[in-house]
Design an enzyme around this catalytic site. Structure first.
Site, PDB file in Angstrom:
ATOM      1  N   ASN A 154      19.345  29.630   1.041  1.00 25.42           N
ATOM      2  CA  ASN A 154      20.468  28.694   1.115  1.00 25.42           C
ATOM      3  C   ASN A 154      20.772  28.168  -0.288  1.00 25.42           C
ATOM      4  O   ASN A 154      20.454  27.044  -0.645  1.00 25.42           O
ATOM      5  CB  ASN A 154      20.151  27.558   2.090  1.00 25.42           C
ATOM      6  CG  ASN A 154      21.360  26.703   2.410  1.00 25.42           C
ATOM      7  OD1 ASN A 154      22.371  26.746   1.718  1.00 25.42           O
ATOM      8  ND2 ASN A 154      21.247  25.915   3.465  1.00 25.42           N
TER       9      ASN A 154
ATOM     10  N   GLU B 203      12.735  20.264   3.487  1.00 25.94           N
ATOM     11  CA  GLU B 203      12.524  21.713   3.414  1.00 25.94           C
ATOM     12  C   GLU B 203      13.902  22.363   3.337  1.00 25.94           C
ATOM     13  O   GLU B 203      14.847  21.898   3.965  1.00 25.94           O
ATOM     14  CB  GLU B 203      11.799  22.256   4.655  1.00 25.94           C
ATOM     15  CG  GLU B 203      10.334  21.872   4.744  1.00 25.94           C
ATOM     16  CD  GLU B 203      10.114  20.520   5.397  1.00 25.94           C
ATOM     17  OE1 GLU B 203       9.022  19.968   5.227  1.00 25.94           O
ATOM     18  OE2 GLU B 203      11.027  19.999   6.059  1.00 25.94           O
TER      19      GLU B 203
ATOM     20  N   TYR C 283      20.538  19.954  -3.923  1.00 30.32           N
ATOM     21  CA  TYR C 283      19.313  19.167  -4.044  1.00 30.32           C
ATOM     22  C   TYR C 283      18.814  19.117  -5.490  1.00 30.32           C
ATOM     23  O   TYR C 283      18.387  18.062  -5.976  1.00 30.32           O
ATOM     24  CB  TYR C 283      18.229  19.705  -3.116  1.00 30.32           C
ATOM     25  CG  TYR C 283      18.621  19.642  -1.650  1.00 30.32           C
ATOM     26  CD1 TYR C 283      19.229  18.511  -1.117  1.00 30.32           C
ATOM     27  CD2 TYR C 283      18.387  20.717  -0.803  1.00 30.32           C
ATOM     28  CE1 TYR C 283      19.599  18.446   0.220  1.00 30.32           C
ATOM     29  CE2 TYR C 283      18.740  20.656   0.543  1.00 30.32           C
ATOM     30  CZ  TYR C 283      19.350  19.523   1.043  1.00 30.32           C
ATOM     31  OH  TYR C 283      19.700  19.465   2.363  1.00 30.32           O
TER      32      TYR C 283
END
Length: 158
Positions: free
Chosen positions: A115, A110, A122
């Site tokens: 962010n 998560e 990611y």
């Protein structure tokens, strides 16, 4: 991260004796940090807890929970003075490799939509959004959603 710095960095398992250092990093970088109990419980449960050290300094760490063929990245953090230097990617590579070695076929996590730096990291590694957890994170003004991301571990990583 440059080659000279990379050669001096060690990624090692973290233990109970490292919790104070992890807490210090957490408390400097997050408005709602993990607690001592979160780290104690993760280590006691046998989760994969690794840290990146340069000399004696803890640069960052990750916590991965394994369940059958799934791995869940619970925490990946880099000390504020080392953010943007490639240590997040270095740790993420190790987390992915650790999950693969343990037999996981997917790595889940998560991340806060706010962010942007973490989300970009990611996505660079091929994580794809598969869901949203409404009101998952504490926030200054109530709660913030979490984006649920997955990385299929059979695929080649960045």
């Amino acid at each position: 991260m440059n080659a000279v710095l990379a050669a001096q960095v060690e990624v090692l398992p973290l233990r109970h004796g490292d919790i104070d250092e992890m807490l210090a990093v957490e408390q400097r970088i997050y408005p709602f940090p993990w607690t001592r109990g979160n780290f104690v419980d993760s280590i006691a449960a046998g989760y994969s807890v690794w840290g990146c050290r340069l000399a004696a300094e803890l640069i960052g760490y990750f916590v991965v929970m394994l369940a059958v063929d799934e791995a869940h990245l619970l925490n990946l953090s880099v000390s504020e003075k080392w953010q943007g230097a490639g240590f997040g990617a270095h740790l993420l590579r190790h987390a992915i490799a650790s999950a693969r070695r343990a037999g996981a076929t997917v790595l889940l996590l998560e991340v806060r939509p706010s962010n942007a730096r973490a989300l970009a990291l990611y996505q660079h590694f091929g994580f794809q959004q598969i869901g949203v957890r409404r009101g998952y994170y504490a926030a200054e003004a109530g709660r913030e959603d979490a984006l649920v991301l997955q990385h299929i571990l059979e695929e080649v990583s960045a």
